[in-house]
Design a protein around this motif. Structure first.
Motif, PDB file in Angstrom:
ATOM      1  N   VAL A  56     -21.994  42.373  32.416  1.00  0.00           N
ATOM      2  CA  VAL A  56     -21.510  42.663  31.074  1.00  0.00           C
ATOM      3  C   VAL A  56     -21.824  41.472  30.175  1.00  0.00           C
ATOM      4  N   GLN A  57     -22.002  41.719  28.896  1.00  0.00           N
ATOM      5  CA  GLN A  57     -22.239  40.634  27.945  1.00  0.00           C
ATOM      6  C   GLN A  57     -20.927  39.952  27.580  1.00  0.00           C
ATOM      7  N   ALA A  58     -21.021  38.717  27.178  1.00  0.00           N
ATOM      8  CA  ALA A  58     -19.836  37.982  26.735  1.00  0.00           C
ATOM      9  C   ALA A  58     -19.133  38.759  25.621  1.00  0.00           C
ATOM     10  N   GLY A  59     -17.811  38.801  25.730  1.00  0.00           N
ATOM     11  CA  GLY A  59     -17.015  39.567  24.784  1.00  0.00           C
ATOM     12  C   GLY A  59     -16.735  40.982  25.248  1.00  0.00           C
ATOM     13  N   GLY A  60     -17.396  41.416  26.284  1.00  0.00           N
ATOM     14  CA  GLY A  60     -17.212  42.765  26.798  1.00  0.00           C
ATOM     15  C   GLY A  60     -16.034  42.879  27.744  1.00  0.00           C
ATOM     16  N   SER A  61     -15.887  44.067  28.332  1.00  0.00           N
ATOM     17  CA  SER A  61     -14.747  44.363  29.200  1.00  0.00           C
ATOM     18  C   SER A  61     -15.215  45.016  30.494  1.00  0.00           C
ATOM     19  N   LEU A  62     -14.435  44.809  31.529  1.00  0.00           N
ATOM     20  CA  LEU A  62     -14.610  45.498  32.806  1.00  0.00           C
ATOM     21  C   LEU A  62     -13.233  45.780  33.385  1.00  0.00           C
ATOM     22  N   ARG A  63     -13.158  46.808  34.214  1.00  0.00           N
ATOM     23  CA  ARG A  63     -11.905  47.123  34.913  1.00  0.00           C
ATOM     24  C   ARG A  63     -12.187  47.193  36.401  1.00  0.00           C
ATOM     25  N   LEU A  64     -11.544  46.307  37.140  1.00  0.00           N
ATOM     26  CA  LEU A  64     -11.682  46.301  38.590  1.00  0.00           C
ATOM     27  C   LEU A  64     -10.565  47.126  39.215  1.00  0.00           C
ATOM     28  N   SER A  65     -10.902  47.795  40.298  1.00  0.00           N
ATOM     29  CA  SER A  65      -9.918  48.567  41.052  1.00  0.00           C
ATOM     30  C   SER A  65      -9.929  48.120  42.507  1.00  0.00           C
ATOM     31  N   CYS A  66      -8.773  48.177  43.135  1.00  0.00           N
ATOM     32  CA  CYS A  66      -8.664  47.856  44.555  1.00  0.00           C
ATOM     33  C   CYS A  66      -7.792  48.908  45.214  1.00  0.00           C
ATOM     34  N   ALA A  67      -8.339  49.538  46.227  1.00  0.00           N
ATOM     35  CA  ALA A  67      -7.578  50.521  46.997  1.00  0.00           C
ATOM     36  C   ALA A  67      -7.207  49.911  48.347  1.00  0.00           C
ATOM     37  N   VAL A  68      -5.977  50.093  48.727  1.00  0.00           N
ATOM     38  CA  VAL A  68      -5.477  49.577  50.011  1.00  0.00           C
ATOM     39  C   VAL A  68      -5.278  50.752  50.956  1.00  0.00           C
ATOM     40  N   PHE A  69      -5.974  50.714  52.087  1.00  0.00           N
ATOM     41  CA  PHE A  69      -5.900  51.782  53.069  1.00  0.00           C
ATOM     42  C   PHE A  69      -5.170  51.274  54.311  1.00  0.00           C
ATOM     43  N   GLY A  70      -4.453  52.195  54.951  1.00  0.00           N
ATOM     44  CA  GLY A  70      -3.736  51.843  56.164  1.00  0.00           C
ATOM     45  C   GLY A  70      -2.260  52.129  56.006  1.00  0.00           C
ATOM     46  N   THR A  71      -1.548  51.869  57.064  1.00  0.00           N
ATOM     47  CA  THR A  71      -0.111  52.094  57.058  1.00  0.00           C
ATOM     48  C   THR A  71       0.590  50.858  56.513  1.00  0.00           C
ATOM     49  N   ILE A  72       1.295  51.028  55.399  1.00  0.00           N
ATOM     50  CA  ILE A  72       1.965  49.920  54.729  1.00  0.00           C
ATOM     51  C   ILE A  72       3.465  50.183  54.698  1.00  0.00           C
ATOM     52  N   TYR A  73       4.227  49.248  55.212  1.00  0.00           N
ATOM     53  CA  TYR A  73       5.680  49.343  55.101  1.00  0.00           C
ATOM     54  C   TYR A  73       6.137  48.773  53.765  1.00  0.00           C
ATOM     55  N   SER A  74       5.590  47.606  53.379  1.00  0.00           N
ATOM     56  CA  SER A  74       5.930  47.017  52.085  1.00  0.00           C
ATOM     57  C   SER A  74       4.875  45.980  51.713  1.00  0.00           C
ATOM     58  N   PHE A  75       4.792  45.712  50.415  1.00  0.00           N
ATOM     59  CA  PHE A  75       3.898  44.674  49.892  1.00  0.00           C
ATOM     60  C   PHE A  75       4.725  43.450  49.510  1.00  0.00           C
ATOM     61  N   ASP A  76       4.262  42.271  49.911  1.00  0.00           N
ATOM     62  CA  ASP A  76       4.846  41.031  49.397  1.00  0.00           C
ATOM     63  C   ASP A  76       4.111  40.586  48.138  1.00  0.00           C
ATOM     64  N   THR A  77       2.795  40.654  48.163  1.00  0.00           N
ATOM     65  CA  THR A  77       1.976  40.356  46.996  1.00  0.00           C
ATOM     66  C   THR A  77       0.772  41.287  46.983  1.00  0.00           C
ATOM     67  N   MET A  78       0.190  41.437  45.798  1.00  0.00           N
ATOM     68  CA  MET A  78      -1.007  42.257  45.651  1.00  0.00           C
ATOM     69  C   MET A  78      -1.710  41.779  44.398  1.00  0.00           C
ATOM     70  N   GLY A  79      -2.962  41.339  44.539  1.00  0.00           N
ATOM     71  CA  GLY A  79      -3.600  40.803  43.353  1.00  0.00           C
ATOM     72  C   GLY A  79      -5.055  40.440  43.533  1.00  0.00           C
ATOM     73  N   TRP A  80      -5.532  39.592  42.629  1.00  0.00           N
ATOM     74  CA  TRP A  80      -6.950  39.277  42.514  1.00  0.00           C
ATOM     75  C   TRP A  80      -7.191  37.771  42.548  1.00  0.00           C
ATOM     76  N   TYR A  81      -8.247  37.399  43.254  1.00  0.00           N
ATOM     77  CA  TYR A  81      -8.755  36.038  43.283  1.00  0.00           C
ATOM     78  C   TYR A  81     -10.226  36.092  42.928  1.00  0.00           C
ATOM     79  N   ARG A  82     -10.817  34.947  42.623  1.00  0.00           N
ATOM     80  CA  ARG A  82     -12.256  34.894  42.360  1.00  0.00           C
ATOM     81  C   ARG A  82     -12.827  33.586  42.876  1.00  0.00           C
ATOM     82  N   GLN A  83     -14.127  33.637  43.147  1.00  0.00           N
ATOM     83  CA  GLN A  83     -14.841  32.455  43.605  1.00  0.00           C
ATOM     84  C   GLN A  83     -16.197  32.402  42.941  1.00  0.00           C
ATOM     85  N   ALA A  84     -16.378  31.399  42.099  1.00  0.00           N
ATOM     86  CA  ALA A  84     -17.671  31.169  41.464  1.00  0.00           C
ATOM     87  C   ALA A  84     -18.527  30.300  42.373  1.00  0.00           C
TER      88      ALA A  84
END
Length: 121
Positions: free
Chosen positions: A12-40
């Motif tokens: 995308v060009q500077a100033g633009g937008s993107l939407r990331l999605s993350c699907a979690v598969f498997g048997t989940i009893y509860s979430f403690d955290t859920m989020g995004w990290y990045r590595q340049a």
């Protein structure tokens, strides 16, 4: 076995937008955290935004006011809306979930394979 799958990255060009999605598969009893990290390239992996159970959300200072994290608990998905993107946002973005698969197990960290986001100037 818990598995995370990211989607929505790209170029995308500077100033633009993107939407990331993350699907979690498997048997989940509860979430403690859920989020995004990045590595340049040449940098360590860093927190972008995350939900913390019982505490709300946490954002890196560099993305506050530009990125928004949301989630769909019913479908075990988390999203990252990225607006006003800058070249410094270029990185591989990873979804991470800290979950308990049963009441007696965990919490354990799980990572997605990562997805490339490239912002051109």
């Amino acid at each position: 076995q818990v598995r995370l799958v990211e989607s929505g990255g790209g170029l995308v060009q500077a100033g633009g937008s993107l939407r990331l999605s993350c699907a979690v598969f498997g048997t989940i009893y509860s979430f403690d955290t859920m989020g995004w990290y990045r590595q340049a390239t040449g940098h360590e992996r860093e927190l972008v935004a995350t939900f913390i159970s019982g505490s709300g959300t946490n954002y890196a200072d560099s993305v506050k006011g530009r990125f928004t994290i949301t989630r769909d608990d019913h479908k075990n998905r988390v999203f990252l809306q990225m607006n006003n993107l800058e070249p410094d946002d270029t990185a591989v973005y990873y979804c991470k979930a800290t979950v308990r698969e049963t009441a007696a197990r965990g919490p354990d960290d799980y990572w997605g394979p990562g997805i490339q986001v490239t912002v051109s100037s």
